[in-house]
Design an enzyme around this catalytic site. Sequence first.
Site, mmCIF file in Angstrom:
data_model
loop_
_atom_site.group_PDB
_atom_site.id
_atom_site.type_symbol
_atom_site.label_atom_id
_atom_site.label_comp_id
_atom_site.label_asym_id
_atom_site.label_seq_id
_atom_site.Cartn_x
_atom_site.Cartn_y
_atom_site.Cartn_z
ATOM 1 N N ASP A 173 4.323 -8.344 -1.207
ATOM 2 C CA ASP A 173 3.807 -6.880 -0.841
ATOM 3 C C ASP A 173 3.757 -6.731 0.467
ATOM 4 O O ASP A 173 2.965 -7.655 1.355
ATOM 5 C CB ASP A 173 2.537 -6.676 -1.313
ATOM 6 C CG ASP A 173 2.081 -5.123 -1.429
ATOM 7 O OD1 ASP A 173 2.666 -4.427 -0.025
ATOM 8 O OD2 ASP A 173 1.286 -4.612 -2.143
ATOM 9 N N PHE A 213 -5.037 -6.090 -2.643
ATOM 10 C CA PHE A 213 -5.282 -4.623 -2.740
ATOM 11 C C PHE A 213 -5.350 -4.066 -4.157
ATOM 12 O O PHE A 213 -4.697 -4.646 -5.042
ATOM 13 C CB PHE A 213 -3.966 -4.067 -2.141
ATOM 14 C CG PHE A 213 -4.185 -2.587 -1.866
ATOM 15 C CD1 PHE A 213 -4.677 -2.200 -0.584
ATOM 16 C CD2 PHE A 213 -3.501 -1.659 -2.682
ATOM 17 C CE1 PHE A 213 -4.816 -0.606 -0.375
ATOM 18 C CE2 PHE A 213 -3.668 -0.102 -2.255
ATOM 19 C CZ PHE A 213 -4.389 0.129 -1.315
ATOM 20 N N ARG A 251 -12.268 -1.009 10.003
ATOM 21 C CA ARG A 251 -10.809 -1.380 10.248
ATOM 22 C C ARG A 251 -10.090 -0.674 11.431
ATOM 23 O O ARG A 251 -9.900 0.700 11.234
ATOM 24 C CB ARG A 251 -10.078 -1.340 8.950
ATOM 25 C CG ARG A 251 -8.920 -2.340 8.672
ATOM 26 C CD ARG A 251 -8.268 -2.126 7.135
ATOM 27 N NE ARG A 251 -8.085 -0.835 6.939
ATOM 28 C CZ ARG A 251 -7.027 -0.503 6.069
ATOM 29 N NH1 ARG A 251 -6.579 -1.432 5.205
ATOM 30 N NH2 ARG A 251 -6.736 0.714 5.916
ATOM 31 N N TYR A 281 4.684 4.668 4.824
ATOM 32 C CA TYR A 281 4.099 5.500 5.517
ATOM 33 C C TYR A 281 2.941 4.821 6.354
ATOM 34 O O TYR A 281 2.335 5.838 7.045
ATOM 35 C CB TYR A 281 3.225 6.635 4.382
ATOM 36 C CG TYR A 281 2.447 5.802 3.405
ATOM 37 C CD1 TYR A 281 1.379 5.281 3.468
ATOM 38 C CD2 TYR A 281 3.064 5.693 2.011
ATOM 39 C CE1 TYR A 281 0.465 4.579 2.526
ATOM 40 C CE2 TYR A 281 2.281 5.095 0.922
ATOM 41 C CZ TYR A 281 1.225 4.558 1.302
ATOM 42 O OH TYR A 281 0.622 3.857 0.197
ATOM 43 N N LYS A 282 2.929 3.747 6.393
ATOM 44 C CA LYS A 282 2.062 3.089 7.199
ATOM 45 C C LYS A 282 2.714 2.922 8.713
ATOM 46 O O LYS A 282 2.905 3.801 9.110
ATOM 47 C CB LYS A 282 1.597 1.829 6.480
ATOM 48 C CG LYS A 282 0.655 2.099 5.405
ATOM 49 C CD LYS A 282 0.117 0.936 4.577
ATOM 50 C CE LYS A 282 -0.828 1.437 3.384
ATOM 51 N NZ LYS A 282 -0.899 0.515 2.241
HETATM 52 C C1 LIG Z 1 -1.187 0.646 1.101
HETATM 53 C C2 LIG Z 1 -0.868 -0.574 0.030
HETATM 54 C C3 LIG Z 1 -0.276 0.043 -1.186
HETATM 55 C C4 LIG Z 1 -0.263 1.320 -1.482
HETATM 56 O O1 LIG Z 1 0.412 1.764 -2.930
HETATM 57 P P1 LIG Z 1 1.010 3.056 -3.278
HETATM 58 O O2 LIG Z 1 1.495 2.807 -4.364
HETATM 59 O O3 LIG Z 1 1.859 3.485 -1.978
HETATM 60 O O4 LIG Z 1 -0.238 3.976 -3.149
HETATM 61 C C5 LIG Z 1 -0.262 -1.298 -2.384
HETATM 62 N N1 LIG Z 1 -0.348 -2.378 -1.731
HETATM 63 C C6 LIG Z 1 -0.747 -2.710 -0.580
HETATM 64 C C7 LIG Z 1 -1.182 -4.051 -0.070
HETATM 65 C C8 LIG Z 1 -1.118 -1.817 0.434
HETATM 66 O O5 LIG Z 1 -1.750 -2.046 1.389
#
Ligand SMILES: *Cc1c(COP(=O)(O)O)cnc(C)c1O
Length: 415
Positions: A200, A130, A375, A225-226
């Site tokens: 992560d 990511f 997705r 939030y997911k």
């Molecule tokens: C959604 C996501 C993030 C989001 O990071 P934020 O700091 O909340 O914006 C980070 N890493 C992964 C793998 C994600 O899917």
Amino acid sequence: VARGDGVDALSRAGAEAADAADPLAGFRERFVLEDPERIYLDGNSLGRLPVATRDRLAAITAEWGERLVSGWPEWIDAPARAGEAIAGLIGAGPDEVVVSDSTTVNLFKLTSSVLDARGPGALVTDRHNFPTDRYVLEGLAAQRGVELRLFDGDPEPSTLPCGPGDVVVLSHVSYRSGALADLRALQAAASERGATVVWDLCHSAGALPVDLRAARAELAVGCTYKYLNAGPGAPAYLYVAEELHDRLRSPIWGWFGQRDQFAMERPYDPEPSIRRFLAGTPPILGLAAVEEGARLTAEAGIDALHAKSVALSELLIALHDARLAPLGFTLDSPRDPARRGSHVSLRHADAWRITRALIERADVIPDFRGPDSVRLGIAPLYTRYVDIWDAVDRLAGHVARGEHEAFDATPGRVT
Ligand SMILES: *Cc1c(COP(=O)(O)O)cnc(C)c1O
């Protein structure tokens, strides 16, 4: 494909039968559903709003109005309370998780703390991790003059390129393909080589089992939030294994991490507990939403949620093979459910325009990930089997009729 009752599992009647037999079906009503026609397949970007969370946010807003500053004696423990609620979902001890900041900031804090404690190793991640994860490591590498080592492909225990003192950042589930990493084997491989892993969990917690302690994982971060449905911008969590609490220290020395926070004249001396990774004043409204979201997930049970996620994904993949592959789609996610998270990526040369057509004409909400993936997120708490069936039906119909060709081919600012 016949079900036990003779109904074709790939027919809409088959999907209806699967919903009727679904032990989690009742959880859908625990969410705000303003949009009965909409098929929401983006719970892996932003989960739906639980009814309990809507009510709790109203209550805590009222509490703010009534209690003002006298609310703090209760609010102050919210980061640890929310952390405890999440700990149970990721195989952590109750004192090993706090909720604070964003995933990005927590990743920075934990990775920095390891570099400070263990000396300058390389920072290692996969090239397709990511973006924010890569950026945090790029930034740290530049600030500290350490090597950033990017490797290609999904992480595999036998080839993980790390050695003593390195810090490896790995996503448990790839945000792009949905590939599920073997957390236990990768953790063991990294530890054997003297490296530290920061996991992560953004795309796994809340949708599939995570057992950090069983895997001897040391550090992890993730968002709420997911699949945990805590709302836009809700604070993230961090996990630090208890045996590391006194060895690691946050790079941000803030008063919420301070021992005896309100003995204000003292120099910085961090709390012995996980709270040492807190920095500033916590977002109390967001934390209440995290607690509610985690509670709802725990009530459904992570194993039941995972079983449903697999069944929904298998239906989606079977329908893809039957109806979408002939239209130019290819599956970009692993076929083996043991190697897959809770979303399915489909590739198509026209993926952006197809995504727009789905959202604007078909009321199906997936998301687009460049250069060419649609997705489809499968949040098992509120997604029905008929949602999967109808989404594929609408998708196949629109593409077969070429309706996406009316849309602009240039991706917009938020995809
Ligand atoms: C959604 C996501 C993030 C989001 O990071 P934020 O700091 O909340 O914006 C980070 N890493 C992964 C793998 C994600 O899917």
